[in-house]
Design a protein around this motif. Structure first.
Motif, PDB file in Angstrom:
ATOM      1  N   GLN A   1       0.809  -1.124   0.096  1.00 35.28           N
ATOM      2  CA  GLN A   1       0.167   0.087   0.022  1.00 35.28           C
ATOM      3  C   GLN A   1       0.863   1.447  -0.030  1.00 35.28           C
ATOM      4  O   GLN A   1       1.807   1.182   0.606  1.00 35.28           O
ATOM      5  N   THR A   2       0.534   2.119  -0.857  1.00 34.28           N
ATOM      6  CA  THR A   2       1.516   3.170  -0.913  1.00 34.28           C
ATOM      7  C   THR A   2       1.614   4.109   0.268  1.00 34.28           C
ATOM      8  O   THR A   2       2.567   4.830   0.367  1.00 34.28           O
ATOM      9  N   ASP A   3       0.901   4.163   1.222  1.00 35.66           N
ATOM     10  CA  ASP A   3       0.955   4.885   2.379  1.00 35.66           C
ATOM     11  C   ASP A   3       1.608   4.277   3.426  1.00 35.66           C
ATOM     12  O   ASP A   3       1.801   4.458   4.787  1.00 35.66           O
ATOM     13  N   THR A   4       2.193   3.076   3.234  1.00 38.06           N
ATOM     14  CA  THR A   4       2.914   2.123   4.043  1.00 38.06           C
ATOM     15  C   THR A   4       4.118   1.774   3.875  1.00 38.06           C
ATOM     16  O   THR A   4       4.446   1.529   2.625  1.00 38.06           O
ATOM     17  N   LEU A   5       5.351   2.104   4.731  1.00 39.02           N
ATOM     18  CA  LEU A   5       6.782   1.683   4.396  1.00 39.02           C
ATOM     19  C   LEU A   5       6.839   0.286   4.675  1.00 39.02           C
ATOM     20  O   LEU A   5       6.855  -0.049   5.729  1.00 39.02           O
ATOM     21  N   PHE A   6       7.339  -0.502   3.553  1.00 39.10           N
ATOM     22  CA  PHE A   6       8.010  -1.710   3.873  1.00 39.10           C
ATOM     23  C   PHE A   6       9.174  -1.692   3.877  1.00 39.10           C
ATOM     24  O   PHE A   6      10.005  -1.365   2.766  1.00 39.10           O
TER      25      PHE A   6
ATOM     26  N   ASP B   1      11.427 -12.972  -2.262  1.00 34.26           N
ATOM     27  CA  ASP B   1      10.133 -13.065  -1.974  1.00 34.26           C
ATOM     28  C   ASP B   1       9.027 -11.876  -2.040  1.00 34.26           C
ATOM     29  O   ASP B   1       8.034 -12.062  -2.020  1.00 34.26           O
ATOM     30  N   GLY B   2       9.768 -10.641  -1.662  1.00 38.45           N
ATOM     31  CA  GLY B   2       9.148  -9.741  -1.270  1.00 38.45           C
ATOM     32  C   GLY B   2       9.196  -8.231  -1.885  1.00 38.45           C
ATOM     33  O   GLY B   2      10.276  -8.393  -2.656  1.00 38.45           O
ATOM     34  N   GLN B   3       8.452  -7.484  -2.053  1.00 37.55           N
ATOM     35  CA  GLN B   3       8.621  -6.172  -2.551  1.00 37.55           C
ATOM     36  C   GLN B   3       8.766  -5.029  -1.460  1.00 37.55           C
ATOM     37  O   GLN B   3       8.035  -4.817  -0.432  1.00 37.55           O
ATOM     38  N   TRP B   4      10.119  -4.595  -1.374  1.00 40.09           N
ATOM     39  CA  TRP B   4      10.663  -3.693  -0.353  1.00 40.09           C
ATOM     40  C   TRP B   4      10.773  -2.156  -0.792  1.00 40.09           C
ATOM     41  O   TRP B   4      11.217  -2.003  -1.930  1.00 40.09           O
ATOM     42  N   ASP B   5      10.504  -1.246   0.249  1.00 42.46           N
ATOM     43  CA  ASP B   5      10.683   0.280   0.034  1.00 42.46           C
ATOM     44  C   ASP B   5      12.163   0.688   0.152  1.00 42.46           C
ATOM     45  O   ASP B   5      12.832   1.213  -0.460  1.00 42.46           O
ATOM     46  N   LEU B   6      12.695   0.206   1.576  1.00 39.52           N
ATOM     47  CA  LEU B   6      14.011   0.664   1.984  1.00 39.52           C
ATOM     48  C   LEU B   6      14.578  -0.535   2.415  1.00 39.52           C
ATOM     49  O   LEU B   6      13.892  -1.408   3.182  1.00 39.52           O
ATOM     50  N   PHE B   7      15.910  -0.339   2.587  1.00 39.74           N
ATOM     51  CA  PHE B   7      16.879  -1.396   3.499  1.00 39.74           C
ATOM     52  C   PHE B   7      17.761  -0.526   4.501  1.00 39.74           C
ATOM     53  O   PHE B   7      18.336   0.166   3.950  1.00 39.74           O
ATOM     54  N   VAL B   8      17.419  -0.818   5.625  1.00 33.66           N
ATOM     55  CA  VAL B   8      18.122  -0.107   6.762  1.00 33.66           C
ATOM     56  C   VAL B   8      18.908  -1.187   7.345  1.00 33.66           C
ATOM     57  O   VAL B   8      18.614  -2.321   7.742  1.00 33.66           O
TER      58      VAL B   8
ATOM     59  N   GLU C   1      14.571  12.070   9.074  1.00 29.88           N
ATOM     60  CA  GLU C   1      14.561  12.699   7.843  1.00 29.88           C
ATOM     61  C   GLU C   1      15.128  11.980   6.478  1.00 29.88           C
ATOM     62  O   GLU C   1      14.504  12.154   5.460  1.00 29.88           O
ATOM     63  N   VAL C   2      16.213  11.182   6.668  1.00 27.34           N
ATOM     64  CA  VAL C   2      16.773  10.525   5.903  1.00 27.34           C
ATOM     65  C   VAL C   2      15.851   9.631   5.266  1.00 27.34           C
ATOM     66  O   VAL C   2      15.579   9.365   4.016  1.00 27.34           O
ATOM     67  N   VAL C   3      15.060   8.857   6.143  1.00 27.24           N
ATOM     68  CA  VAL C   3      14.001   7.761   5.519  1.00 27.24           C
ATOM     69  C   VAL C   3      12.756   8.672   4.874  1.00 27.24           C
ATOM     70  O   VAL C   3      12.286   8.220   3.935  1.00 27.24           O
ATOM     71  N   LYS C   4      12.598   9.837   5.333  1.00 26.81           N
ATOM     72  CA  LYS C   4      11.347  10.484   4.728  1.00 26.81           C
ATOM     73  C   LYS C   4      11.829  10.811   3.307  1.00 26.81           C
ATOM     74  O   LYS C   4      11.027  10.828   2.540  1.00 26.81           O
ATOM     75  N   ARG C   5      13.062  11.304   3.097  1.00 26.95           N
ATOM     76  CA  ARG C   5      13.535  11.800   1.858  1.00 26.95           C
ATOM     77  C   ARG C   5      13.563  10.766   0.925  1.00 26.95           C
ATOM     78  O   ARG C   5      13.063  10.594  -0.125  1.00 26.95           O
ATOM     79  N   GLU C   6      14.329   9.572   1.297  1.00 28.27           N
ATOM     80  CA  GLU C   6      14.351   8.335   0.370  1.00 28.27           C
ATOM     81  C   GLU C   6      12.914   7.597   0.268  1.00 28.27           C
ATOM     82  O   GLU C   6      12.675   7.267  -0.917  1.00 28.27           O
ATOM     83  N   LEU C   7      12.070   7.615   1.066  1.00 28.01           N
ATOM     84  CA  LEU C   7      10.741   7.112   0.808  1.00 28.01           C
ATOM     85  C   LEU C   7      10.046   8.012  -0.199  1.00 28.01           C
ATOM     86  O   LEU C   7       9.360   7.367  -1.026  1.00 28.01           O
TER      87      LEU C   7
END
Length: 698
Positions: A4-9, A51-58, A118-124
């Motif tokens: 869902q576009t409003d959720t960070l995976f 297996d999955g689709q992810w937005d970010l890797f920390v 803030e970095v996460v927000k920017r990258e997302l």
């Protein structure tokens, strides 16, 4: 997993579950809805990416038992866009730089929680923009496709004729006359598609549309007899009118069956989708299926596998059996493929010896299992042709369609590339293998670890050239001045600066070699140029590596004596930043130049907070201003005043000033009034392989 576009995976590499939860809580408290998966090693990372689709890797640097640059490579190989953010326990400039160069999007200190958020927000935000771009690309493709289908989906068979030849035909026209594609149709004169009586009618009607006669009145419903590719004759009603195609005047023909038969239309549509020899779908249907699979990857993050199944050495099979008997092999092979048929599988014959297959809702491992199994099955199958036993093998290229996959033509091209790559595998010179397409991620000039050896190879293979740009005096004088630039010819034949690809702190040996190559080549060309009566001086840029080399001055002394070139014909230029960083070495370097009667120039002057402090320690004859001053003086009165003030200060210190990036004559009056000594830029001349500027021109 459906996003869902409003959720960070989020993929998280942390020391423990508790530490991962702290990160997730931090993001949630910042208003970012987050779903996370904890991984502990490289194997789990690879599995998660498959297996999955992810937005970010920390990833916490201390928790990684593998090189995090490999994570970037894994992500790239799977053709995914997943930014990597590294959490570091301590700030180490070299490590941070290395992480960013290897593909990480940022490195954040473990103590800077607000910075991390803030970095996460920017990258997302960037990820969402990329996803939106992909959706827009599909929407654009849909619009283009619909525009193409406005003609193609018409029940009417429409073609454009110029000089008696087909120059365009829509799908209905091709289907109606039983031709596979437009490339085949444009080779057919329109007369060849009409019976003898109809040819005479066409000639009579066509006279009015010759010579680009746009005033010719349309002619409707003329009874003709069309001849299909297989020789079948079909009574039609033809309409003629003037049209334009690609800017050329032409004749438009519309063909309709004399009796509008729904059964005939259905049959023609079915025939348009089927390869008549094998009974499988044809290439056109396959490309439409590819488009649907790409849409699925974007809408619900599903994956699909595309297979390019090329028969190895099929030309030999045809030569040995003959074309007719070789067709039996194709039919038999098609029957093997049809055993894989299901709701998720699309099968098609793409060309003479190539089949295609799409499997939806799959992943890399499953796709490769199917390919290997099919390859083995075909290898073991004995094809019986008129009592003769024939064996064939396949070279199977596989590519995965995901949300980041390119357009459908490039997707098929990837599978073809992989198929062709099978023969490059060890022991597979004759094919009979499987290869999964992986996007190339290695760029020798983008990787500082390999750039050094790549540049040294270019030096050895003489892939360097010199360019010269004139520097014109605004105060008169007898000397001609040029600045020398070095360019390297890369694998694509493009000119690039080798210095751009070396890390700031090395490798010193390579940077020093480039400097010495430039100096030796410059001295050689300058000697020849001066022998023709030119009183020319050359600016030569040096890196920090040469500035720190204690043996450089003695080496330069030998080079000058060997060329019998006066030292004052060379002006060695170092950047303000290098001069400040290596001030002690710069002072020794200047002393050495003085003994050889060479001059010193400082370029990019004005970047430092107080640049004039440098001139308390060095006494360069020339000072070249930072290029931004030239740009700023054109934008505002303040920029112009800042330029004048700096020039005035340098004039008071008896420095010869050089202003770069002069692109137009409009600047000359201001620069002259400010007291500038020299100008440089495209207004005079672009860098050239020759020192051929006419300094006598005003």
């Amino acid at each position: 997993m459906t996003k869902q576009t409003d959720t960070l995976f989020l993929l998280v590499l942390e020391d423990s579950q508790n530490d991962a939860e702290k990160l997730v809580s931090l993001l949630r408290n910042a208003g970012i809805a987050t779903r996370a998966k904890l991984i502990e090693d490289e194997e789990e990372l690879e599995q998660a990416l498959s297996d999955g689709q992810w937005d970010l890797f920390v990833a916490r640097e201390s928790a990684a038992d593998f090189d995090l640059s490999q994570a970037c490579i894994q992500i790239s190989k799977k053709d995914l866009y997943i930014p990597l953010i590294i959490i570091s326990e301590e700030y180490d400039e070299e490590k941070v730089s290395a992480h960013l160069k290897s593909g990480a999007h940022d490195v954040v200190s473990s103590t800077q929680e607000k910075h991390f958020v803030e970095v996460v927000k920017r990258e997302l935000s960037h990820v969402r923009a990329i996803q939106k771009l992909h959706h827009l690309e599909v929407e654009i493709r849909d619009v283009e496709h619909r525009c193409e289908l406005l003609l193609d989906s018409s029940k009417d068979a429409i073609a454009y004729i110029n000089d008696g030849m087909h120059i365009y035909a829509n799908s209905s026209y091709l289907e109606f006359l039983d031709y596979d594609d437009i490339d085949e149709m444009i080779c057919i004169p329109v007369m060849d598609t009409l019976s003898g009586d109809s040819q005479e009618k066409f000639k009579e009607i066509g006279k009015d549309f010759l010579n680009s006669n746009s005033d010719a009145k349309p002619v409707e419903n003329v009874s003709l007899t069309s001849i299909r590719e297989d020789g079948t004759e079909i009574p039609v009603l033809a309409s003629f009118s003037h049209a334009s195609y690609d800017g050329e005047s032409c004749l438009q023909i519309i063909l309709r069956p004399e009796e509008n038969s729904a059964e005939l239309e259905a049959k023609l549509k079915e025939m348009s989708q089927i390869d008549l020899l094998t009974g499988l779908y044809n290439r056109s249907y396959f490309m439409d299926a590819l488009h649907e699979s790409k849409e699925g990857a974007l809408s619900d993050d599903s994956k699909a596998a595309v297979y390019y199944l090329a028969i190895d050495h099929f030309h030999s099979v045809k030569a040995n059996l003959g074309i007719g008997d070789a067709d039996f092999v194709l039919r038999d092979l098609a029957q093997i493929l049809e055993t894989k048929k299901s709701d998720k599988v699309t099968l098609a014959r793409l060309s003479d010896d190539v089949f295609g297959m799409i499997i939806n809702d799959t992943n890399d491992a499953q796709a490769m299992d199917v390919a290997n199994s099919l390859c083995k099955e075909v290898e073991d199958h004995l094809f019986d042709v008129e009592g003769k036993t024939v064996q064939v093998t396949l070279s199977i290229g596989v590519t995965i369609i995901n949300a980041n996959a390119p357009n459908i033509k490039d997707i098929l091209g990837r599978a073809q590339t992989a198929s062709e790559g099978v023969r490059k595998l060890e022991g597979k010179a004759n094919g009979n293998g499987v290869l999964l397409f992986e996007p190339k991620v290695e760029n020798p000039l983008g990787n500082h670890d390999t750039a050094g050896s790549y540049i040294e190879k270019a030096l050895d293979e003489d892939k360097f050239i010199l360019l010269f740009q004139p520097i014109q005096s605004l105060r008169g004088g007898t000397h001609e001045h040029y600045e020398a630039f070095v360019r390297m010819i890369d694998d694509k034949g493009q000119e690039v600066s080798p210095y751009e690809f070396l890390p700031p702190n090395g490798p010193s040996e390579v940077a020093g070699k480039i400097d010495k190559w430039v100096i030796l080549q410059t001295i050689k060309q300058l000697s020849e140029h001066r022998s023709q009566g030119h009183d020319t001086r050359l600016f030569i840029n040096l890196t920090a590596e040469s500035l720190q080399d204690p043996n450089f001055i003695s080496w330069l002394n030998v080079a000058l004596k060997a060329a019998r070139l006066p030292g004052d014909s060379l002006i060695f230029q170092i950047s303000e930043n290098n001069a400040i960083t290596y001030l002690k070495q710069a002072k020794e370097f200047e002393k050495g130049l003085n003994t050889l009667h060479c001059n010193l120039s400082v370029n990019q002057f004005g970047r430092a907070i107080n640049p004039f402090n440098l001139l308390k320690h060095l006494t360069p004859e020339y000072v070249k201003l930072e290029g931004s001053f030239t740009e700023e003086m054109q934008k505002s009165p303040e920029g112009k005043e800042a330029m004048k003030e700096m020039i005035t200060s340098l004039q008071g210190m008896n420095k010869l000033t050089v202003v770069p990036l002069v692109e137009s004559a409009s600047l000359l009056a201001t620069l002259w009034q400010a007291g500038v000594n020299y100008i440089q830029g495209y207004y005079l001349q672009a860098p050239s392989t020759e020192m051929n500027f006419d300094f006598s021109e005003e």
